[in-house]
Design a protein around this motif. Structure first.
Motif, PDB file in Angstrom:
ATOM      1  N   PHE A 115       0.776  -1.191  -0.007  1.00 38.38           N
ATOM      2  CA  PHE A 115       0.024  -0.177  -0.101  1.00 38.38           C
ATOM      3  C   PHE A 115       0.943   1.384  -0.155  1.00 38.38           C
ATOM      4  O   PHE A 115       1.922   1.319   0.659  1.00 38.38           O
ATOM      5  CB  PHE A 115      -0.895  -0.100   1.147  1.00 38.38           C
TER       6      PHE A 115
ATOM      7  N   LEU B 180      -7.394   8.001  -7.112  1.00 39.25           N
ATOM      8  CA  LEU B 180      -6.042   7.369  -7.196  1.00 39.25           C
ATOM      9  C   LEU B 180      -6.205   5.942  -7.781  1.00 39.25           C
ATOM     10  O   LEU B 180      -5.096   5.689  -8.430  1.00 39.25           O
ATOM     11  CB  LEU B 180      -5.745   7.389  -5.624  1.00 39.25           C
ATOM     12  N   MET B 181      -7.361   5.413  -7.755  1.00 32.05           N
ATOM     13  CA  MET B 181      -7.136   4.121  -8.221  1.00 32.05           C
ATOM     14  C   MET B 181      -7.488   4.263  -9.815  1.00 32.05           C
ATOM     15  O   MET B 181      -6.872   3.802 -10.430  1.00 32.05           O
ATOM     16  CB  MET B 181      -8.513   3.456  -7.502  1.00 32.05           C
ATOM     17  N   MET B 182      -8.174   5.283 -10.145  1.00 31.17           N
ATOM     18  CA  MET B 182      -8.246   5.720 -11.514  1.00 31.17           C
ATOM     19  C   MET B 182      -6.729   6.097 -11.960  1.00 31.17           C
ATOM     20  O   MET B 182      -6.579   5.834 -13.334  1.00 31.17           O
ATOM     21  CB  MET B 182      -9.388   6.724 -11.767  1.00 31.17           C
ATOM     22  N   SER B 183      -6.084   6.558 -11.210  1.00 31.76           N
ATOM     23  CA  SER B 183      -4.539   6.936 -11.739  1.00 31.76           C
ATOM     24  C   SER B 183      -3.684   5.693 -11.690  1.00 31.76           C
ATOM     25  O   SER B 183      -2.562   5.759 -12.029  1.00 31.76           O
ATOM     26  CB  SER B 183      -3.950   7.822 -10.647  1.00 31.76           C
ATOM     27  N   GLY B 184      -4.074   4.580 -11.237  1.00 34.54           N
ATOM     28  CA  GLY B 184      -3.310   3.468 -11.297  1.00 34.54           C
ATOM     29  C   GLY B 184      -2.487   2.979 -10.019  1.00 34.54           C
ATOM     30  O   GLY B 184      -1.624   2.159 -10.356  1.00 34.54           O
ATOM     31  N   PHE B 185      -2.696   3.640  -8.891  1.00 33.76           N
ATOM     32  CA  PHE B 185      -1.867   3.527  -7.865  1.00 33.76           C
ATOM     33  C   PHE B 185      -2.128   1.970  -7.057  1.00 33.76           C
ATOM     34  O   PHE B 185      -1.308   1.572  -6.044  1.00 33.76           O
ATOM     35  CB  PHE B 185      -1.861   4.582  -6.728  1.00 33.76           C
ATOM     36  N   ASP B 186      -3.374   1.557  -7.385  1.00 34.64           N
ATOM     37  CA  ASP B 186      -3.603   0.147  -7.077  1.00 34.64           C
ATOM     38  C   ASP B 186      -3.870  -0.206  -5.586  1.00 34.64           C
ATOM     39  O   ASP B 186      -4.896  -0.972  -5.247  1.00 34.64           O
ATOM     40  CB  ASP B 186      -2.370  -0.533  -7.522  1.00 34.64           C
ATOM     41  N   ARG B 187      -3.040   0.261  -4.670  1.00 38.07           N
ATOM     42  CA  ARG B 187      -3.130   0.244  -3.247  1.00 38.07           C
ATOM     43  C   ARG B 187      -2.668   1.504  -2.582  1.00 38.07           C
ATOM     44  O   ARG B 187      -1.712   1.704  -2.721  1.00 38.07           O
ATOM     45  CB  ARG B 187      -2.508  -1.080  -2.808  1.00 38.07           C
TER      46      ARG B 187
ATOM     47  N   PHE C  82      -8.759  -4.051  -8.529  1.00 39.32           N
ATOM     48  CA  PHE C  82      -8.562  -5.406  -8.892  1.00 39.32           C
ATOM     49  C   PHE C  82      -8.773  -6.354  -7.722  1.00 39.32           C
ATOM     50  O   PHE C  82      -8.407  -7.465  -7.849  1.00 39.32           O
ATOM     51  CB  PHE C  82      -7.401  -5.656  -9.640  1.00 39.32           C
TER      52      PHE C  82
ATOM     53  N   HIS D 181     -17.896   1.500 -10.765  1.00 38.54           N
ATOM     54  CA  HIS D 181     -16.589   1.591 -11.518  1.00 38.54           C
ATOM     55  C   HIS D 181     -16.822   2.081 -13.059  1.00 38.54           C
ATOM     56  O   HIS D 181     -16.139   2.302 -14.088  1.00 38.54           O
ATOM     57  CB  HIS D 181     -15.321   0.936 -11.278  1.00 38.54           C
TER      58      HIS D 181
ATOM     59  N   GLY E 121     -11.144   4.262 -18.663  1.00 37.70           N
ATOM     60  CA  GLY E 121     -10.442   3.024 -18.309  1.00 37.70           C
ATOM     61  C   GLY E 121     -10.568   2.811 -16.761  1.00 37.70           C
ATOM     62  O   GLY E 121      -9.335   2.268 -16.258  1.00 37.70           O
ATOM     63  N   THR E 122     -11.345   3.080 -16.088  1.00 37.04           N
ATOM     64  CA  THR E 122     -11.475   2.942 -14.431  1.00 37.04           C
ATOM     65  C   THR E 122     -11.354   1.811 -14.318  1.00 37.04           C
ATOM     66  O   THR E 122     -12.114   0.711 -14.699  1.00 37.04           O
ATOM     67  CB  THR E 122     -12.675   3.720 -13.973  1.00 37.04           C
ATOM     68  N   PRO E 123     -10.494   1.215 -13.155  1.00 40.17           N
ATOM     69  CA  PRO E 123     -10.265  -0.202 -12.862  1.00 40.17           C
ATOM     70  C   PRO E 123     -11.484  -0.493 -11.723  1.00 40.17           C
ATOM     71  O   PRO E 123     -11.783   0.566 -11.145  1.00 40.17           O
ATOM     72  CB  PRO E 123      -9.080  -0.307 -12.101  1.00 40.17           C
ATOM     73  N   PRO E 124     -11.770  -1.692 -11.504  1.00 42.60           N
ATOM     74  CA  PRO E 124     -12.919  -2.233 -10.357  1.00 42.60           C
ATOM     75  C   PRO E 124     -11.801  -1.802  -9.240  1.00 42.60           C
ATOM     76  O   PRO E 124     -10.794  -2.184  -9.094  1.00 42.60           O
ATOM     77  CB  PRO E 124     -13.018  -3.502 -10.563  1.00 42.60           C
TER      78      PRO E 124
ATOM     79  N   MET F 131      -7.011 -10.402  -8.724  1.00 44.75           N
ATOM     80  CA  MET F 131      -6.969 -10.614 -10.427  1.00 44.75           C
ATOM     81  C   MET F 131      -5.609 -10.442 -10.987  1.00 44.75           C
ATOM     82  O   MET F 131      -5.724 -10.773 -12.290  1.00 44.75           O
ATOM     83  CB  MET F 131      -7.710  -9.436 -10.989  1.00 44.75           C
TER      84      MET F 131
ATOM     85  N   TRP G  92      -3.220  -1.142 -18.023  1.00 45.73           N
ATOM     86  CA  TRP G  92      -3.716  -0.305 -18.967  1.00 45.73           C
ATOM     87  C   TRP G  92      -2.922  -0.216 -20.262  1.00 45.73           C
ATOM     88  O   TRP G  92      -1.676  -0.735 -19.907  1.00 45.73           O
ATOM     89  CB  TRP G  92      -3.666   1.330 -18.315  1.00 45.73           C
TER      90      TRP G  92
ATOM     91  N   GLU H 289      -5.266   3.346 -22.911  1.00 47.57           N
ATOM     92  CA  GLU H 289      -5.892   3.573 -21.803  1.00 47.57           C
ATOM     93  C   GLU H 289      -6.943   2.708 -21.435  1.00 47.57           C
ATOM     94  O   GLU H 289      -7.643   2.814 -20.492  1.00 47.57           O
ATOM     95  CB  GLU H 289      -6.085   4.991 -21.222  1.00 47.57           C
TER      96      GLU H 289
ATOM     97  N   ARG I 295     -13.404   0.259 -20.835  1.00 46.64           N
ATOM     98  CA  ARG I 295     -13.006   0.998 -22.223  1.00 46.64           C
ATOM     99  C   ARG I 295     -12.486   2.400 -21.715  1.00 46.64           C
ATOM    100  O   ARG I 295     -13.012   2.799 -20.618  1.00 46.64           O
ATOM    101  CB  ARG I 295     -13.999   0.995 -23.332  1.00 46.64           C
TER     102      ARG I 295
ATOM    103  N   TYR J 211      -6.061  12.944 -12.138  1.00 50.91           N
ATOM    104  CA  TYR J 211      -5.952  11.469 -12.179  1.00 50.91           C
ATOM    105  C   TYR J 211      -5.406  10.754 -13.358  1.00 50.91           C
ATOM    106  O   TYR J 211      -5.046   9.738 -13.464  1.00 50.91           O
ATOM    107  CB  TYR J 211      -7.499  11.047 -12.140  1.00 50.91           C
TER     108      TYR J 211
END
Lengths: 596, 596
Positions: free
Chosen positions: A157, A201-208, A238, A491, A524-527, B1, B23, B66, B104, B126
């Motif tokens: 994290f 931040l999740m949409m930015s890809g920081f993941d945790r 994810f 999402h 491309g928002t991640p779950p 995942m 992405w 993306e 997408r 973001y």
């Protein structure tokens, strides 16, 4: 200026020369010697000043409580007869060979040897925090934060800071507003939580992501709430709700293990509907063995309307709380409980004492027995598994009134009759909350917040039948306290717009308040899913106190005041002018007339 | 995942089956194959979709930049000819065996392949944070915070939270105010620092405190300031300033070692007076080799008043900056520097080119040479150790004008002529600041803050001659940035009251604003000292950027706006009514006329 903390001394140091800094906790004069309990943040140690060591007695003689001193001395073992088992350092003492008074103290406005009013403790908080009971709590809090960070750092994290001066978002409570000087007439809001930023931040890809962060709610304050409180806020991409629960459960169990040496075991998972049915609460205290038993089917045909009416109402509930050993309750105690459930809107509290279970209807004593026939009473005794000496307490009303009143009564009776095992730990997860709840006007509100994802349903299906939808949300409950809550988040823009529409947020308002979120959902928002713990509540549980102010160094009162610094206070008129705001005169006078 | 982050793959994983989430950074179609650079927070990896793996190409064909996807595949080594040395994972690639499009993306409003305006980057923050350059900075910031906490936890510091809703204190900048709903007409202030609370914690006996904490200043914003910023705040009892400096220097050197693998070496310690004399600054950039040389004694008898007047003025200064190789500066460049020093109040910039050092007065070229005789010129050349090809730039004015103008010029010329070694690290301590500075009206102000202790002086002596007093304060400077500052604090009521009186804070005001502090000083306050680092600045240096907004996830503009959420914004009129405040109409209209 010190070589070791007082509280860390033990037999292994015997013979060593040490330098200590601390405060005079207590002084006793005995046989020409002066005995001092010297205190620092780690604890106490006894220091002896002996006239045989020259040049110290004059100074030692002036020592009073809370003088700040530096002591040099030799660690020596106490004779067996003088070992103090109540003191962590009780096997040793220091023979003083040097003494410097660093700073004197006037007599304290707090008496450390007895209870002081909380008002006085808060006014002189810096002195109250000298008491080892208080400093131990603040230290345990620091350890808890540190543990959380190590755990989350170790699980990839990232600690990312989000703004404090931000935009109003609808978390359900009032925002604190901050007028802008640069943009006159505009206001920042202090965050009720970093919800939208962590989603971004999740949409930015920081993941945790995680953060231990101050949040703000301008609420009418209850005993366990503060206008500013601290959240352990986290979010992941994810990961499913099961995985988030597994990870955060591990965080808490390892924290309890490390800080208290307690094994919390695996947390049971209970659906919201089950929790409400069995305990009348979505944060049940499972240390309390009593449960609510539904009996509507047994009483729906009796002539007694108090029971029969709610039993036949779709929105009603009739439930019994069986209190083991409760037949000994006096009439006065029962009257008090009747008053107690009245606070929650219950119109009365029917009861039935089971004086002799084997005697059937003859063995019960109850003002309502005359309205019930033998079959009903036997049915009730059987269904509730009542034993001789128990009392049955009846809740019969609209479902939410029964749940609130009987849920609260269950907790109160459990404590009053010592049925709740206070030495136990009872954690659980509550899941499968409804997405929405209806208010009296039939308007739907989000049970969690408008960004919570529904479980297994499309946007269209949700919109066509929102009332029954279940959310993918989860609360962690320990000993009847909600210590954390979270959810899978929406999402996709489709689902988010559907949720807003269901909540009556029209398109213009969506754009004004959440345009940036709806925009962000296009790329491309991640779950993602997350959770926030209330750090103050976790620490309160760890410390075994039920006063949240005891685990905050500088808390505010229930009136949102700081008695130490006297905040809030009047502002400098020039500052207000610069901010282009004015205090409305009418209301101000009204408050003053109220005796301010 | 996912089973592993993209950016963590290397040759050791060859042959493994992996699941990746991320992405689409780039797509290339080549010879019937589709090549994807898949990105997550740890980096990029190449994924190949090959028609020989059935059932994937239709989906792969729809992939655009993306899109958020889940990929299953086999790690394989790239043939030597295809190894990409520019990519951390360039020795491997993934043969795709499964592909799910999670979400997408529409075409982005930012072009990742070129510079975007900062305004656009902040509006779509973001997306901007998806760029590895940005996410690496945020990750380095998280690592820096985590390092600091581990270091301080390991040195017995306790992380203790202090209030955000608090009382105005005089740190020298404007406070952000928060209207209270409960106490209508009263305001909280957001803290400019937790200064008084951390001192109170020392009075409580916590001995070593730290906090990584948001602080707030409603200032007119400069490039490297934000309205909210993050401080590494710490305080200790019973430690001298030397000990605090040693410990915090160790914190920074170990941080640089761990995060950058750089050895900062031991920090030189320089008195404020020396720093001002040699560099015209209390935060000198020692990567720049140039120094200011005092020459007042050489020119005090010349007829040229521009030099002679300040040379004979007690409050004046005449100093020369010798610029190596500066004789090549054009007239136009010199004119620009003249304009530049004008910003700082200098009325001109005399200069002297050294075209031939060996030719003495014949070898110099200068508009002021005619006012100076040979002895003066030789004296100047000797004192400044000028070489052929150098230029001497003269500052002659009130001391503070010379220091500000020539200090700034030194930095500018150093960068312009590439004299400053940007690959070096140059830390130092600046110490022995004056306690007070006098403004133009002769009023004394605290150079640090009113709680800073003077060095080696009694309260009486301080009060009788405050102007010359030296404080026990210290600043840490790296590469010309003040990254931290602190001091020994006053720990007796006598001294604190004397300091307040010197600053013109009368008894009533002392009681109103600091009554609780003066009270607290009565009860055995320990000697204490501390320091606060600017985390944003430290991370800025660690990241090698000079834009503080690049190391903050969601920064504000120089106008204190958040372009992403559009904060600050208009408040709900009902909220303002509840708070009993009104926006002053006059000023609001005035702003609107200005074109808002």
């Amino acid at each position: 200026m010190r070589s070791i903390y007082c509280g860390n001394l033990n037999k292994s140091h015997v013979g060593e020369e040490v330098e200590l800094c601390g405060w005079i906790n207590k002084r006793r004069d005995l046989g020409g010697l002066i005995f001092i309990d010297l205190r620092d943040r780690e604890g106490l140690v006894q220091v002896v000043f002996d006239p045989e060591v020259e040049g110290l007695m004059d100074t030692a003689n002036t020592l009073r409580q809370e003088f700040c001193v530096q002591v040099k001395g030799t660690v020596r073992a106490r004779p067996d007869s003088q070992v103090n088992k109540d003191m962590a350092t009780g096997e040793v003492e220091i023979l003083g060979t040097g003494l410097i008074i660093i700073n004197r103290s006037e007599p304290l406005p707090l008496d450390f040897n007895q209870q002081n009013s909380e008002e006085r403790r808060l006014k002189y908080r810096y002195l109250d925090l000298r008491r080892l009971e208080m400093s131990d709590r603040i230290k345990l809090r620091a350890k808890a934060s540190s543990f959380v960070r190590r755990f989350l750092d170790g699980n990839d994290f990232l600690d990312i800071e989000t703004p404090v001066l931000t935009k109003a978002t609808p978390e359900g409570a009032r925002d604190y507003l901050v007028p802008s000087r640069v943009h006159k007439g505009s206001f920042y809001a202090l965050p009720q939580s970093p919800q939208l930023f962590k989603q971004l931040l999740m949409m930015s890809g920081f993941d945790r992501y995680y953060q231990i962060v101050k949040c703000f709610r301008d609420e009418d304050l209850r005993a366990d709430r503060q206008p500013e409180f601290t959240q352990i806020d986290l979010e992941t991409s994810f990961m499913s709700s099961d995985q988030v629960r597994a990870m955060t459960e591990r965080l808490v169990t390892e924290m309890w293990q490390e800080l208290l040496d307690v094994d919390l075991g695996a947390f049971p998972v209970m659906a919201y509907s089950e929790a409400m049915r069995r305990f009348g609460s979505d944060k049940p205290d499972l240390r309390n063995p009593m449960e609510l038993i539904d009996v509507a089917d047994l009483v729906k045909d009796v002539e007694f309307k108090v029971l029969a009416a709610p039993a036949n109402d779709e929105k009603g509930r009739v439930a019994v709380l069986t209190v083991p050993g409760g037949a000994k309750l006096s009439r006065k105690q029962i009257d008090e409980y009747t008053k107690f459930v009245g606070i929650y809107g219950a119109k009365g509290l029917a009861w039935m004492k089971v004086n002799d279970r084997d005697a059937g209807i003859e063995g019960v004593q109850s003002p309502i027995a005359k309205f019930l026939n033998e079959e009903v009473i036997n049915g009730l005794l059987e269904r509730t598994n009542a034993q001789t000496g128990d009392i049955l307490l009846f809740g019969a009303d609209k479902r939410n009134v029964v749940n609130e009143a009987m849920g609260a009564l269950r907790l109160k009776v459990g404590l009053d009759l010592e049925l709740t095992d206070l030495n136990k730990w009872a954690p659980l997860w509550v899941v499968d909350f409804p997405m929405f709840e209806e208010d009296d006007e039939g308007t739907l509100h989000a049970v969690h917040h408008p960004f919570t994802a529904p479980k297994d349903i499309t946007a269209q299906a949700l919109e066509s039948a929102p009332a029954g939808a279940i959310s993918d949300a989860y609360d962690m409950v320990i000993n009847g306290y909600e210590v954390g809550g979270g959810s899978v988040r929406i999402h996709t823009a489709d689902m988010q717009e559907a949720a807003f529409r269901i909540l009556g947020i029209e398109e213009q308002e969506q754009q004004d308040k959440f345009g940036f979120l709806l925009d962000a959902l296009k790329y491309g928002t991640p779950p993602h899913a997350g959770l926030a713990f209330g750090l103050d509540r976790l620490v309160m549980l760890l410390c075994g106190t039920d006063n949240i102010r005891d685990v905050i160094a500088f808390p505010k009162t229930t009136q949102a005041s700081c008695l130490l610094t006297d905040a809030p206070s009047l502002a400098n008129p020039d500052s207000l002018k610069e901010l282009a705001i004015a205090v409305a005169k009418v209301e101000k006078e009204a408050v003053q007339q109220d005796g301010e």
